[in-house]
Write an enzyme that holds these catalytic residues in place. Sequence first.
Site, mmCIF file in Angstrom:
data_model
loop_
_atom_site.group_PDB
_atom_site.id
_atom_site.type_symbol
_atom_site.label_atom_id
_atom_site.label_comp_id
_atom_site.label_asym_id
_atom_site.label_seq_id
_atom_site.Cartn_x
_atom_site.Cartn_y
_atom_site.Cartn_z
ATOM 1 N N ASN A 87 42.011 70.665 45.317
ATOM 2 C CA ASN A 87 43.260 70.438 44.604
ATOM 3 C C ASN A 87 42.915 70.000 43.181
ATOM 4 O O ASN A 87 41.962 69.248 42.979
ATOM 5 C CB ASN A 87 44.078 69.354 45.299
ATOM 6 C CG ASN A 87 44.374 69.695 46.747
ATOM 7 O OD1 ASN A 87 44.497 70.857 47.106
ATOM 8 N ND2 ASN A 87 44.482 68.684 47.584
ATOM 9 N N HIS A 100 36.654 66.932 44.208
ATOM 10 C CA HIS A 100 36.139 66.994 45.569
ATOM 11 C C HIS A 100 36.648 68.235 46.278
ATOM 12 O O HIS A 100 37.696 68.777 45.940
ATOM 13 C CB HIS A 100 36.510 65.741 46.373
ATOM 14 C CG HIS A 100 37.969 65.443 46.450
ATOM 15 N ND1 HIS A 100 38.700 64.946 45.381
ATOM 16 C CD2 HIS A 100 38.851 65.582 47.464
ATOM 17 C CE1 HIS A 100 39.955 64.775 45.743
ATOM 18 N NE2 HIS A 100 40.081 65.173 47.003
#
Length: 111
Positions: A87, A100
């Site tokens: 995201n 991440h």
Amino acid sequence: MSDCLFCKILAGEIPADVVYENEHVLAFKDIHPKTPFHVLIIPKKHIATLNDLAPEDTALAGEIFQAAKAIADEQGFADDGYRVQMNCGEGGGQIIFHMHLHLMAGKKFSP
């Protein structure tokens, strides 16, 4: 960064259930898993979002995906399939502003 949750995990200030680590990345179980197997793979260098990835970080970005591949294989998900997701930014659903990758497996995903 002193206020970054993932940087605190890297510094050992906050415990994490580590499943993989090498010189460049750390992977640990998500504390709010969306699937039976859900880990977060983070670079050891603080990069807030994918938009902040610099040209000199290209190899590091590759390391994150190589870690996902290794973890999926090690955990037995490589043949059955798994999902990787990143995201970017608040509008993209990013909650922790340390880049991440989510690696999720253990269930069948719909397209």
